[in-house]
Enzyme design. Structure first.
Site, short mmCIF file in Angstrom:
data_model
loop_
_atom_site.label_atom_id
_atom_site.label_comp_id
_atom_site.label_asym_id
_atom_site.label_seq_id
_atom_site.Cartn_x
_atom_site.Cartn_y
_atom_site.Cartn_z
N ASP A 67 0.66 -30.67 -18.89
CA ASP A 67 -0.06 -29.41 -19.05
C ASP A 67 0.83 -28.19 -18.90
O ASP A 67 1.98 -28.28 -18.47
CB ASP A 67 -1.22 -29.34 -18.05
CG ASP A 67 -0.86 -29.89 -16.67
OD1 ASP A 67 0.34 -29.96 -16.35
OD2 ASP A 67 -1.78 -30.27 -15.92
N HIS A 138 -9.31 -34.05 -10.34
CA HIS A 138 -8.79 -33.80 -11.69
C HIS A 138 -7.48 -34.55 -11.93
O HIS A 138 -6.75 -34.86 -10.99
CB HIS A 138 -8.66 -32.30 -12.00
CG HIS A 138 -7.57 -31.57 -11.28
ND1 HIS A 138 -7.76 -30.34 -10.69
CD2 HIS A 138 -6.27 -31.86 -11.08
CE1 HIS A 138 -6.63 -29.92 -10.17
NE2 HIS A 138 -5.70 -30.84 -10.38
N GLU A 143 -10.75 -31.04 -15.55
CA GLU A 143 -11.60 -30.76 -14.39
C GLU A 143 -12.87 -31.61 -14.45
O GLU A 143 -13.19 -32.19 -15.50
CB GLU A 143 -11.96 -29.26 -14.40
CG GLU A 143 -10.76 -28.33 -14.35
CD GLU A 143 -10.10 -28.26 -12.98
OE1 GLU A 143 -10.38 -29.09 -12.10
OE2 GLU A 143 -9.27 -27.34 -12.78
C1 F6R Z 1 0.24 -31.03 -12.74
C2 F6R Z 1 -1.11 -31.55 -12.91
C3 F6R Z 1 -2.12 -31.54 -11.80
C4 F6R Z 1 -1.54 -31.96 -10.46
C5 F6R Z 1 -2.62 -31.94 -9.38
C6 F6R Z 1 -2.06 -32.25 -8.00
O1 F6R Z 1 0.96 -31.15 -13.93
O2 F6R Z 1 -1.43 -31.95 -13.97
O3 F6R Z 1 -3.17 -32.40 -12.14
O4 F6R Z 1 -0.97 -33.23 -10.56
O5 F6R Z 1 -3.23 -30.68 -9.33
O6 F6R Z 1 -1.18 -31.23 -7.63
P1 F6R Z 1 -0.26 -31.33 -6.35
O7 F6R Z 1 0.73 -32.41 -6.58
O8 F6R Z 1 0.40 -29.98 -6.24
O9 F6R Z 1 -1.17 -31.61 -5.19
#
Ligand code: F6R
Length: 242
Positions: A67, A138, A143
């Protein structure tokens, strides 16, 4: 679905990096699917360390990120382009022309989604996809409520996600409201998936993934239908499992 419980983020990073290195060494033209966020940072550090010490080559590897925010150019320090160049691509011998992220700036986002999906298809599809887990379940920026048959698309970010990600921005108001993300179907087409989960904050979401029912209200539950997924979860994140 395999669940590999490890002690902490350090061990998680080691196990994830080991699998990625093994894959790239065995199949030098591997197509990797990559994530940003805090969870994979240690994994990328291990890849860089291994590259420096053992010269694992990424010369023929292709990557697709999950993303990117809409409206942020690659040079913006908060963009995922910048993150990937900073933490990984700039430190290994990957061909930058073979690293792909959705282009969140200066193009029509809907057209970009179609182009990105097609690009993944043309590359032969993703061999090994790295995923993090959102506190609300997510994956990518898909979402709660996102269709399981979604392809790469533009999303309006949930307020909880903007708040969670605001730690990287000067203020909450600076966090973009939209992003481009691979869809759930796009992610599920990957031949192998590693879901990295660390910390108590993820414990409820992880319980849903492993013990809850498969439902679009918790996007990551779809992963239970994947034939080749390994969850690497640290002790803090498995606290809510029965
Ligand atoms: C990032 C992504 C998100 C994260 C998720 C967890 O490219 O796609 O889905 O993997 O928000 O984020 P962290 O690792 O910061 O807790």
């Amino acid at each position: 679905m395999k669940v590999n419980v490890v002690k902490d983020i350090e061990e998680l990073s080691l196990v994830a990096a080991k699998r990625m290195i093994e894959k790239v060494r065995r199949q030098p033209t591997t197509v990797l699917g990559l994530a940003t966020g805090s969870t994979p940072l240690g994994t990328y550090r291990k890849l860089v360390q291994d590259f420096q010490e053992n010269r694992t080559s990424y010369k023929h590897v292709t990557t697709f990120n999950l993303d990117e925010y809409v409206g942020l150019a690659a040079t913006d320090k908060n963009s995922y382009h910048y993150y990937m160049n900073d933490h990984l691509f700039g430190q290994i011998n990957i061909n930058q022309a073979q690293t792909f992220l959705p282009n969140g700036a200066g193009v029509d986002p809907s057209e970009e989604c179609l182009r990105y999906e097609e690009k993944i298809r043309q590359s032969g599809g993703i061999d090994l996809q790295i995923l993090g887990l959102g506190e609300n379940g997510h994956i990518g920026f898909n979402e709660p409520g996102t269709s399981f048959s979604s392809q790469t698309h533009v999303v309006t970010l949930a307020e909880t996600t903007r708040v969670a990600n605001s730690r990287y921005f000067p203020s909450l108001a600076d966090v973009p409201t939209e992003a481009i993300t691979m869809g759930i179907e796009t992610i599920m087409k990957a031949r192998e998936i590693l879901l990295l989960v660390s910390g108590e904050k993820k414990a409820k979401a992880l319980r849903e993934v492993i013990e809850g029912s498969v439902s679009e209200t918790v996007p990551a539950t779809v992963l239970r239908n994947h034939p080749n997924i390994t969850i690497i979860a640290d002790e803090a994140s498995v606290k809510c499992l029965t």
